[in-house]
Design a protein around this motif. Structure first.
Motif, PDB file in Angstrom:
ATOM      1  N   LEU A 132      26.432  60.475  18.861  1.00 25.60           N
ATOM      2  CA  LEU A 132      25.829  59.243  19.361  1.00 25.60           C
ATOM      3  C   LEU A 132      24.763  59.555  20.402  1.00 25.60           C
ATOM      4  O   LEU A 132      23.687  58.953  20.411  1.00 25.60           O
ATOM      5  N   GLN A 149      21.681  60.624  18.658  1.00 25.13           N
ATOM      6  CA  GLN A 149      21.018  59.473  18.039  1.00 25.13           C
ATOM      7  C   GLN A 149      20.219  58.688  19.072  1.00 25.13           C
ATOM      8  O   GLN A 149      19.108  58.226  18.790  1.00 25.13           O
ATOM      9  N   GLY A 195      31.099  54.713  22.263  1.00 24.45           N
ATOM     10  CA  GLY A 195      30.135  53.652  21.988  1.00 24.45           C
ATOM     11  C   GLY A 195      29.440  53.122  23.223  1.00 24.45           C
ATOM     12  O   GLY A 195      28.415  52.463  23.131  1.00 24.45           O
ATOM     13  N   LYS A 218      20.076  49.794  22.725  1.00 23.98           N
ATOM     14  CA  LYS A 218      20.940  48.744  22.160  1.00 23.98           C
ATOM     15  C   LYS A 218      20.765  48.636  20.650  1.00 23.98           C
ATOM     16  O   LYS A 218      21.680  48.206  19.948  1.00 23.98           O
ATOM     17  N   GLY A 219      19.594  49.036  20.139  1.00 25.60           N
ATOM     18  CA  GLY A 219      19.326  48.979  18.706  1.00 25.60           C
ATOM     19  C   GLY A 219      19.908  50.140  17.918  1.00 25.60           C
ATOM     20  O   GLY A 219      19.865  50.148  16.692  1.00 25.60           O
ATOM     21  N   VAL A 220      20.455  51.130  18.579  1.00 27.10           N
ATOM     22  CA  VAL A 220      21.056  52.282  17.894  1.00 27.10           C
ATOM     23  C   VAL A 220      22.415  51.865  17.342  1.00 27.10           C
ATOM     24  O   VAL A 220      23.221  51.276  18.068  1.00 27.10           O
ATOM     25  N   PRO A 221      22.667  52.160  16.049  1.00 26.61           N
ATOM     26  CA  PRO A 221      23.982  51.812  15.491  1.00 26.61           C
ATOM     27  C   PRO A 221      25.105  52.504  16.272  1.00 26.61           C
ATOM     28  O   PRO A 221      24.940  53.606  16.773  1.00 26.61           O
ATOM     29  N   GLU A 222      26.237  51.860  16.364  1.00 20.77           N
ATOM     30  CA  GLU A 222      27.450  52.344  17.038  1.00 20.77           C
ATOM     31  C   GLU A 222      27.385  52.264  18.557  1.00 20.77           C
ATOM     32  O   GLU A 222      28.332  52.638  19.230  1.00 20.77           O
ATOM     33  N   THR A 265      27.880  50.188  21.662  1.00 21.27           N
ATOM     34  CA  THR A 265      28.549  48.927  21.962  1.00 21.27           C
ATOM     35  C   THR A 265      28.090  48.331  23.292  1.00 21.27           C
ATOM     36  O   THR A 265      28.090  47.119  23.451  1.00 21.27           O
TER      37      THR A 265
END
Length: 125
Positions: free
Chosen positions: A56, A59, A82, A104-108, A110
């Motif tokens: 994460l 990413q 997350g 905030k736009g990155v998947p996973e 939270t």
């Protein structure tokens, strides 16, 4: 000579007694057979969680890196389950909210805790 042996024996007995009364650390089992690896599901979970957090984090850095106007060299990213925490400095105040929106736009992801500040020049002005 006898007193030295007696002291050594007493110390050995104390060490043996102390080690037999030791409590196992939380989350660890003391009933693993000798010679067998003490792997359990709880020991494997932190490793996979750590790998997930690192993935994460990579990413998030990649998403920030796609924006060439942002210098990500002074930005630190910590990801845990997350939840992402950003800290460090940026060159312009408008980049603080921009980076938070990118993350905030990155998947996973939270939640985002934004601790970014604006870098001041060395002269302080």
């Amino acid at each position: 000579m006898k007193s030295i042996r007696a002291r050594a024996l007493a110390i050995a007995i104390l060490i043996l007694a102390a080690s037999s009364n030791a409590w196992p650390q939380s989350g660890k089992t003391a009933s693993a057979p000798s010679g067998a690896p003490a792997m359990s599901a709880s020991a494997a979970a932190p490793v996979s969680s750590r790998q997930t957090n690192r993935a994460l984090r990579r990413q998030v850095y990649a998403a920030i890196g796609k924006h060439k106007e942002i210098s990500a060299g002074n930005i630190s990213v910590v990801a845990k389950g997350g939840a992402v925490t950003l800290s460090g400095t940026v060159t312009d105040a408008s980049q603080i909210n921009q980076i938070a929106e990118i993350v905030k736009g990155v998947p996973e992801v939270t939640s985002v805790t934004n601790k970014l500040t604006v870098q001041t020049p060395f002269g302080g002005m």
